[in-house]
Design a protein around this motif. Sequence first.
Motif, PDB file in Angstrom:
ATOM      1  N   THR A 160     -11.880 -12.265 -13.168  1.00 12.72           N
ATOM      2  CA  THR A 160     -10.428 -12.309 -12.990  1.00 12.72           C
ATOM      3  C   THR A 160      -9.677 -11.951 -14.267  1.00 12.72           C
ATOM      4  OG1 THR A 160      -8.564 -13.602 -12.250  1.00 12.72           O
ATOM      5  CG2 THR A 160     -10.206 -14.771 -13.514  1.00 12.72           C
ATOM      6  N   ARG A 161      -8.528 -11.323 -14.096  1.00 10.60           N
ATOM      7  CA  ARG A 161      -7.660 -11.000 -15.228  1.00 10.60           C
ATOM      8  C   ARG A 161      -6.354 -11.779 -15.122  1.00 10.60           C
ATOM      9  NH1 ARG A 161      -9.166  -9.219 -19.547  1.00 10.60           N
ATOM     10  NH2 ARG A 161      -7.424  -7.845 -19.940  1.00 10.60           N
ATOM     11  N   LEU A 162      -6.356 -12.792 -14.293  1.00 17.73           N
ATOM     12  CA  LEU A 162      -5.135 -13.574 -14.117  1.00 17.73           C
ATOM     13  C   LEU A 162      -5.398 -15.019 -14.509  1.00 17.73           C
ATOM     14  CD1 LEU A 162      -4.084 -12.088 -10.690  1.00 17.73           C
ATOM     15  CD2 LEU A 162      -2.965 -11.683 -12.881  1.00 17.73           C
ATOM     16  N   SER A 163      -4.389 -15.706 -15.000  1.00 14.29           N
ATOM     17  CA  SER A 163      -4.629 -17.058 -15.478  1.00 14.29           C
ATOM     18  C   SER A 163      -4.610 -18.061 -14.327  1.00 14.29           C
ATOM     19  CB  SER A 163      -3.638 -17.444 -16.571  1.00 14.29           C
ATOM     20  OG  SER A 163      -2.373 -17.625 -16.018  1.00 14.29           O
ATOM     21  N   MET A 205      -1.279 -19.508 -12.595  1.00 12.89           N
ATOM     22  CA  MET A 205      -0.218 -18.568 -12.240  1.00 12.89           C
ATOM     23  C   MET A 205       0.507 -18.987 -10.963  1.00 12.89           C
ATOM     24  SD  MET A 205      -2.107 -15.206 -10.799  1.00 12.89           S
ATOM     25  CE  MET A 205      -0.531 -14.558 -10.261  1.00 12.89           C
ATOM     26  N   LYS A 261       6.181 -21.566 -16.342  1.00 14.07           N
ATOM     27  CA  LYS A 261       6.619 -20.234 -16.729  1.00 14.07           C
ATOM     28  C   LYS A 261       7.191 -20.198 -18.134  1.00 14.07           C
ATOM     29  CE  LYS A 261       4.674 -18.588 -13.433  1.00 14.07           C
ATOM     30  NZ  LYS A 261       3.332 -18.230 -13.833  1.00 14.07           N
ATOM     31  N   GLU A 262       6.753 -19.184 -18.878  1.00 20.44           N
ATOM     32  CA  GLU A 262       7.083 -19.041 -20.290  1.00 20.44           C
ATOM     33  C   GLU A 262       8.593 -18.938 -20.531  1.00 20.44           C
ATOM     34  OE1 GLU A 262       5.588 -18.552 -23.271  1.00 20.44           O
ATOM     35  OE2 GLU A 262       3.483 -18.671 -22.704  1.00 20.44           O
ATOM     36  N   ASP A 291      -7.671 -24.214 -22.102  1.00 20.21           N
ATOM     37  CA  ASP A 291      -7.543 -22.852 -21.564  1.00 20.21           C
ATOM     38  C   ASP A 291      -6.603 -22.772 -20.366  1.00 20.21           C
ATOM     39  OD1 ASP A 291      -9.183 -23.729 -19.439  1.00 20.21           O
ATOM     40  OD2 ASP A 291     -10.266 -21.827 -19.341  1.00 20.21           O
ATOM     41  N   GLU A 292      -5.992 -23.922 -20.000  1.00 19.84           N
ATOM     42  CA  GLU A 292      -5.037 -23.886 -18.892  1.00 19.84           C
ATOM     43  C   GLU A 292      -3.706 -23.285 -19.311  1.00 19.84           C
ATOM     44  OE1 GLU A 292      -4.725 -27.615 -16.214  1.00 19.84           O
ATOM     45  OE2 GLU A 292      -5.404 -28.260 -18.176  1.00 19.84           O
ATOM     46  N   HIS A 293      -3.280 -23.593 -20.529  1.00 21.27           N
ATOM     47  CA  HIS A 293      -1.926 -23.255 -20.922  1.00 21.27           C
ATOM     48  C   HIS A 293      -1.792 -23.290 -22.437  1.00 21.27           C
ATOM     49  CE1 HIS A 293       2.439 -23.450 -21.220  1.00 21.27           C
ATOM     50  NE2 HIS A 293       2.480 -23.034 -19.980  1.00 21.27           N
ATOM     51  N   GLY A 294      -1.019 -22.358 -23.000  1.00 21.47           N
ATOM     52  CA  GLY A 294      -0.828 -22.269 -24.453  1.00 21.47           C
ATOM     53  C   GLY A 294      -0.342 -23.565 -25.095  1.00 21.47           C
TER      54      GLY A 294
END
Lengths: 350, 267
Positions: free
Chosen positions: B240-243, B246, B252-253, B133-136
């Motif tokens: 929270t609504r932020l990952s 961040m 960064k994508e 769940d940290e990163h895609g």
Amino acid sequence: MPEDRIKDIQNALAGSKKKFEWAYLLDSFRQEREREMTLDTTRAIIRLGGRSYECIDVPGHKELIKNMLTGASEARFAIVVIDIREGITPQTLRHLKIAKFLGIEKIIIAVNKCDLTKYVENEFTKLRKKIFEKAELVGYRTVHVIPIAAFFGDNVTIRSKKMTWYSGPTLGEVMTTFLVTPTVRTHKDVAIGIQDVCNRIIMGKIFIGQVKIHDTLTTVPRGEKIIVQKLWVGKSTVNTASVPAPVSMSGNGMKNVRRGDVLVKGHSVYFTNNMKATCVFIKSPSKKISIDANFNTSKAKIVGALKRFKPVVIEIILQKKIPILDTFIIRQNSEIIGMGRILRESHMHR
Amino acid sequence: MIHPKDMYTSTDTLKAESILILREAKAKFQNLALLWSGGKDSTALLALCREAFFNRIPFPVIHIDNGIDFPETYALRDELAKKWNINVLTAKSIIKEDKISGISCCGANKTEALKKLMEKEKFDGLIMGIRRDEHGIRAKERVFSPRNKNWKWDYKNQPMETWGYFSIDERADHHRIHPLLHWREIDIWHYIHENKVPTNPLYFAQNGERFRSLGCTRCTVAIRSEASSIPDIIDELGDTRLSERMGRAQDKEAESVMERLRVLGYM
């Protein structure tokens, strides 16, 4: 979904001609986005009706079945997504058969992209009839079939305003009914697989039942009796432990216990060197394969030819007897190339 | 069923799976090491090792030290080493002033330092605390993840793993072992709280700011927060609504930075 992650995707797409797709949230490899297909399994947590669900996304293509199995074998229930314009494809059927093999009993079939057939009821009901027929052939007598338009959210968690003819539950509503708190099965039998032994303390995992201090268990394969005197879960001493706890034990008669042994009470373990089983292979096996079950392993031979990517019933001859509960995997060298389930009726319990 | 998986209502089920993975790793690899960063995940992982191996940590613990970690991180490292009797190996990396973007900093410095240590110590398994769940991109990882001679991650052709059995690639240079893949950020905090695991003080708010994810002093940014205790953090994560990452520049994508870093052997 974290807001900043959605924004990141939108920024990444800004330079290209592609428009936003929900799939990009799970298809995070560049190649998956460029080819517009899922290549490997991934997971995401969603919240629905006050509970968290871990969704496992798996690819559909035949060549990617190994990735599908990796994800799907952990699932409690399955959502099979069908494009309303394509209907049931060989791929849909393959996935249903594999889901059945994996022991997934509850299935939702989401008929997607209803927007592309203008939300017409008849298109959906025709397909639903076919789905029921095919699902029953695979062994699914009840499946939930739901018309959705995922991109717009119709019937996903919010009832569609475009498909008012549909009065059944939304996808989210069915998911909520699927998730019941698991009842702890009271099992008289016990099976504990031994993973490691250190300073006369044996460490393993409870596969079936419950173990208590002073219990007498039998070791497979040697058939020796052991008595549990001290019991730990992790580092804490306990009086009882049950599935799926990682346990450590010390006590009488344990000096011969080693990795791969299974400690049992009752009749829950097969101990055999010749078995009939249903298997799914992702590669054609060479002559040198081995069977792994519960931290034990044996060289093995397969009788007869077999097809990949679908459940097949085969006979396997093991070089030595190993304890098997129900499931096992097939390795070639050290790579997993298949998974199997022993056919119950063809074997005597130990 | 071999691999019963209950919903994540408590950390017991998560813990059972991690301990199974750690014990399998010990049984299958000859020369293991664990990568510790100073953050909450790798510290929770150390605590889990002590549960899996009866109060011992039966392999060395690597800290990649670029000399600009937070003082709190060094202090925690020394405290844990003493308290839990850990054999700490330090991989020194040299930071260059002009290289502070994700790829060249984390890639060139940290990965190179680790490579050097690995060449010397010949580890065949590296245990790390990454989570899906940290990163895609991390969400696509396997539990046993092979790396070839050039440390490449062949993400297009990952091995099969199922029912608690993991593939091993005999041609691999080493495998990454990920016992925490299935944990969420909030689960880690629950575990730390329940087990009183020592924690880097930088996670707790001071003057309205705290760190949610910890890297080195160069690339980690604090978030606005009033959460000054673990229960506060758990409450905060509830809405929270932020990952989580961040505040981490290397994720960064836009540049697919994480994918490129991982292919090159980054943690």
